[in-house]
Scaffold this motif. Structure first.
Motif: not given
Length: 234
Positions: A167-177
């Motif tokens: 229920r918590a996700i962290g991405l160090l990279c930017q997949l939303e770019a």
């Protein structure tokens, strides 16, 4: 679903996230860092964007301490949380990780993500692609939070994504770019390309824009999972 989104810096907005929000949110509102924070009753999902700040900047930005408290409270109240870049670091810190600041270790550009072998332990991890090219814009890094499962790593940094209790996700990279947001970031953060570390030049970063569509699609799958009924019941 009611969603609260916190932006941290000019030039680092929701980008492709806006498409997903338009399709999935009953209501959502975007807050700039320093604005009055939402109450826990205002949202089911908290989205934390990247930004040109350090998680250690509380002295310069007094609002950061209040945001950190909100993230911790959201986790304790079993809310869903997603963090990208700085947002992922704030999430990791709320989960007990010390964030390493290394002035010589900037990682800016496009690197291929490889699934972490641990990802097979998570339903969300099992549905992700094995490899994916993603934008990195990092000046700090972190270790895997206790109880979390690694999702991705890259040649730039061993940890690029994690999931905690589904229920918590962290991405160090930017997949939303996406292409427009990439242009905006390069305009606002041109000085970052002169930082020491693994930093690609302006042309190389712009050349990676065609890869954004597949990264966006993977991000949407992550958010579909995170906002699903299973995340509420875990």
């Amino acid at each position: 679903m009611r969603i609260a989104l916190i932006e941290h810096s000019a030039g680092v907005g929701p980008a492709a996230l806006e498409h997903w929000l338009g399709d999935h949110a009953v209501s959502w509102h975007s807050l700039h860092a320093g604005a009055p924070l939402p109450s826990l009753e205002d949202f089911e999902l908290l989205l934390l964007l990247d930004g040109a700040l350090s998680v250690h900047d509380e002295r310069q930005h007094a609002w950061m301490a209040a945001e950190k408290r909100l993230i911790h409270q959201a986790l304790m109240m079993r809310k869903r949380v997603f963090g990208s870049g700085l947002g992922a670091l704030l999430l990791a810190e709320a989960l007990g990780v010390r964030i390493a600041a290394d002035p010589q270790a900037a990682r800016i550009g496009w690197w291929q993500l490889e699934k972490d072998p641990q990802s097979r332990q998570s339903p969300v991890g099992r549905m992700l692609p094995q490899r994916l090219l993603a934008l990195h814009w990092q000046r700090e890094h972190c270790s895997l939070p206790h109880g979390a499962i690694g999702l991705y790593g890259s040649a730039a940094a061993a940890l690029q994504g994690f999931v905690w209790q589904e229920r918590a996700i962290g991405l160090l990279c930017q997949l939303e770019a996406d292409a427009p947001s990439l242009d905006e970031r390069l305009q606002h953060a041109a000085a970052d390309l002169h930082l020491p570390g693994q930093v690609q030049d302006n042309a190389s970063i712009r050349d990676g824009a065609p890869h954004a569509a597949s990264a966006n699609a993977t991000l949407f799958r992550l958010l579909d999972y995170l906002s699903g009924a299973h995340a509420h019941m875990t």
